[in-house]
Design a protein around this motif. Structure first.
Motif, PDB file in Angstrom:
ATOM      1  N   GLY A 195      -3.298   0.099   4.455  1.00 10.52           N
ATOM      2  CA  GLY A 195      -4.613   0.437   4.973  1.00 10.52           C
ATOM      3  C   GLY A 195      -4.606   1.704   5.803  1.00 10.52           C
ATOM      4  N   THR A 196      -3.628   2.571   5.566  1.00  7.82           N
ATOM      5  CA  THR A 196      -3.551   3.823   6.311  1.00  7.82           C
ATOM      6  C   THR A 196      -4.735   4.729   5.973  1.00  7.82           C
ATOM      7  OG1 THR A 196      -1.172   3.602   6.030  1.00  7.82           O
ATOM      8  CG2 THR A 196      -1.958   5.688   6.913  1.00  7.82           C
ATOM      9  N   THR A 197      -5.152   4.686   4.724  1.00  8.94           N
ATOM     10  CA  THR A 197      -6.193   5.620   4.295  1.00  8.94           C
ATOM     11  C   THR A 197      -7.512   4.925   3.955  1.00  8.94           C
ATOM     12  OG1 THR A 197      -5.345   5.430   2.043  1.00  8.94           O
ATOM     13  CG2 THR A 197      -4.535   7.273   3.368  1.00  8.94           C
ATOM     14  N   GLY A 198      -7.638   3.658   4.236  1.00  8.17           N
ATOM     15  CA  GLY A 198      -8.878   2.958   3.937  1.00  8.17           C
ATOM     16  C   GLY A 198      -8.658   1.472   4.112  1.00  8.17           C
ATOM     17  N   MET A 210       6.081   2.940  -2.290  1.00  8.25           N
ATOM     18  CA  MET A 210       4.813   2.410  -1.822  1.00  8.25           C
ATOM     19  C   MET A 210       4.577   1.009  -2.358  1.00  8.25           C
ATOM     20  SD  MET A 210       2.914   5.379  -3.897  1.00  8.25           S
ATOM     21  CE  MET A 210       1.342   5.090  -3.117  1.00  8.25           C
ATOM     22  N   THR A 211       3.613   0.326  -1.750  1.00  3.04           N
ATOM     23  CA  THR A 211       3.326  -1.052  -2.160  1.00  3.04           C
ATOM     24  C   THR A 211       3.129  -1.132  -3.674  1.00  3.04           C
ATOM     25  OG1 THR A 211       2.142  -1.200  -0.059  1.00  3.04           O
ATOM     26  CG2 THR A 211       1.915  -3.063  -1.567  1.00  3.04           C
ATOM     27  N   GLU A 212       2.405  -0.175  -4.221  1.00  2.00           N
ATOM     28  CA  GLU A 212       2.055  -0.200  -5.644  1.00  2.00           C
ATOM     29  C   GLU A 212       3.263  -0.029  -6.559  1.00  2.00           C
ATOM     30  OE1 GLU A 212       0.546   1.411  -3.234  1.00  2.00           O
ATOM     31  OE2 GLU A 212      -1.620   1.546  -3.524  1.00  2.00           O
TER      32      GLU A 212
END
Ligand code: ATP
Ligand code: MG
Length: 547
Positions: free
Chosen positions: A195-198, A343-345
């Motif tokens: 949630g760093t960017t949204g 990254m998570t993805e």
């Protein structure tokens, strides 16, 4: 932003080649060799000393899986939410659930009721696993979850009228239940991005995604080049298991190789220093801010780090120079510092540094993991850059890439284009030997009169100022330039006389005019970061708009 790019241009392939992927579930894969280290410690809570051997973990997970299906109304495919601090029982909850065919989502126990309710509603959680200290929070969230079944209170009292079960019901059953067949293509976990960017997004990772990513790290040639861990290593971590780095690259990866992991439920300098002395870890898993702590904290001495011979760092940019400062602090260089990027993805690994990486490449996050393809596209026109040393957005393809965002095909097609390339949102470049360097996130670049300014670059520069303990740069709105870079600085003890002018005088001659800290310099007590060490730039921006 163009979502598709022509396939005629250069694609970078991993120098390590490919990995074979076993058709196993995550639990089968992780514990496949556990019999070899049955009586050795697997997980220890560094603070309480509570410890489990591999044999205990395997047995508790198998029993737990059956008991979960027998003692609750949960069915295979249902979602279970973990609201747990970093305790050894995290692993029990994960692997018992997976073996029961449940899908696991996990959350930061410091989240508010609102944040947890948002995540657990989105993931359709039917059961929360928690500990007595967080039970009230769990119940407050459970209240608003539709089709909720029960709460499991590890280490606490059961309360049947409130549908609260104790650990007992998670590990014993009289009833005979068969475990469902789980396929490696089934979704195993639903982690939420930081949630760093949204707003955090639910990420669908299959058993295969997670297994592959560990296999990629265990690729024979890569293992040879990364100074591998063995079952004899003792690792210390305080990084959250409720983040993909802690979950797969630490917890599951170490279990796969039979290593002993000492974890801490929360970070305090005193506890961390105590664990260093008490457990004599050979390996530390860190994020850059923790490395900075080891370097700068006056009570951490070379003696505290004498047992350490490997450090793994990831999740946020490792500023150039930090590695040198660390070696200077410990007075030796025979400790390898490996940097990973992901990254998570991507479950999470995309690149890793080999331990014999030339010194000149310091700051690189390494090369592509096996079976991983990449291309870098121009930020303005979306064309493939196709040459070294030119920045652009990183696109990747590989078996570790997620199945998509949960219930959000729109967000999924925003990041996975029609040719199957996953758009990372990170600005990077690679050099002639295909070593990657992360510059910033596309969303965090500061745009000054049409020029792109990297906050990370300015932060690295600020950290070179003697007396700067920590720094963060954000873009603040400006009616003339669009945005201007503004620095937030934490001074080291004894440097209270550092002034705004002295900072400006240091930076200005070293950067292009448009990169100057024209938005100002402000001294603060601490830089806000999330648990995996990422700077919360939005918080700093909000701070500016309130002033
Ligand atoms: P959200 O996607 O919800 O805004 P997030 O991207 O911070 O949050 P994560 O999946 O936890 O969520 O973090 C992945 C990001 O972390 C990467 O896209 C990258 O920007 C950053 N990152 C990870 N490892 C490194 C590294 N070694 N160096 C620089 N940045 C890194
Ligand atoms: Mg992200």
């Amino acid at each position: 932003k163009p979502r598709t790019c022509s396939s005629s241009v250069k694609v970078l392939k991993s120098v390590y080649g490919e990995v074979d992927v076993p058709e196993q579930t995550l639990s089968q894969f992780v514990f496949a060799d556990a019999h070899k280290w049955r009586d050795l410690p697997a997980l220890t809570c560094g603070v309480s000393g509570r410890s489990y051997t591999y044999g205990m973990i395997q047995q508790l997970c198998q029993r737990g899986a059956r008991a979960l299906l027998a003692n609750t109304d949960l069915e295979p495919g249902d979602r279970i939410g973990l609201l747990l601090p970093n305790v050894p029982e995290f692993t029990l909850a994960v692997h018992a659930s997976l073996q029961a065919g449940l899908v696991v989502t996990y959350a930061n126990p410091l989240f508010t009721v609102h944040e947890l309710t948002r995540q657990f509603t989105s993931a359709k959680v039917r059961c929360i696993v928690t500990v007595p200290q967080l039970l009230e929070l769990a119940q407050a969230v459970a209240k608003s979850l539709p089709a909720y079944d029960c709460t499991i209170n590890i280490g606490g009292e059961p309360s049947p009228q409130n549908k609260i079960l104790g650990l007992e019901s998670l590990t014993s059953t009289e009833k005979k239940v068969d475990l469902p067949e789980v396929r490696s293509s089934d979704i195993a976990v639903l982690p939420y991005s930081s949630g760093t960017t949204g707003v955090p997004k639910g990420v669908m990772l299959s058993h295969r995604n997670l297994v592959v990513n560990i296999m990629q790290l265990l690729h024979p040639q890569l293992v040879e080049e990364t100074d591998p861990l063995t079952f004899q290593d003792v690792s210390l971590t305080v990084l959250p298991f409720f983040h993909i780095y802690g979950f797969n690259a630490i917890l599951n990866y170490l279990a796969k190789i039979g290593s002993h992991l000492v974890s801490m439920p929360k970070f305090t300098p005193q506890d961390y220093i105590k664990c260093l002395l008490e457990y004599q870890p050979t390996v530390l898993f860190v994020v850059p801010s923790l490395l900075l702590f080891l370097i700068t904290h006056p009570e951490v001495t070379p003696r505290h780090l004498a047992s350490v011979n490997k450090i793994f760092c990831g999740a946020a940019p490792l500023k150039k120079g930090l590695i040198d400062q660390f070696y200077e602090k410990i007075g030796r260089t025979d400790c390898t510092i490996t940097q990973g990027y992901g990254m998570t993805e991507t479950s999470p690994g995309i690149t890793i540094t080999p331990y014999n990486m030339p010194y000149s490449k310091s700051g690189s996050c390494g090369r592509l993991l096996p079976s991983t393809l990449a291309r870098v596209i121009d930020l303005s026109d979306g064309h493939v850059v196709g040459v070294p040393n030119r920045p652009g957005e990183l696109l990747v393809k590989g078996p570790q890439v997620m199945q998509g965002y949960l219930d959000n095909p729109g967000a999924t097609s925003d990041v996975i284009d029609t040719h199957g390339w996953f758009h990372t949102g990170d600005v990077v470049y690679y050099d002639e030997e295909e070593y990657f360097y992360i510059i910033d996130r596309t969303k965090e670049l500061i745009k000054v009169k049409g020029n792109q300014v990297s906050p990370t670059e300015l932060e690295s520069l600020l950290l070179e100022i003697p007396g700067v303990a920590d720094a963060a740069v954000v873009g603040i709105p400006d009616s003339f330039a669009g945005e201007l870079p503004k620095a937030f600085i934490v001074r080291k003890p004894g440097f209270d006389d550092m002034t705004v002018d002295s900072v400006q005088d240091f930076v200005t001659p070293k950067v292009a005019t448009y990169k100057k800290l024209a938005g100002g310099v402000e001294f603060v007590e601490a830089i806000p970061r999330n648990p995996s060490g990422k700077i919360l730039r939005n918080e700093l921006k909000n701070l500016c708009s309130q002033n």
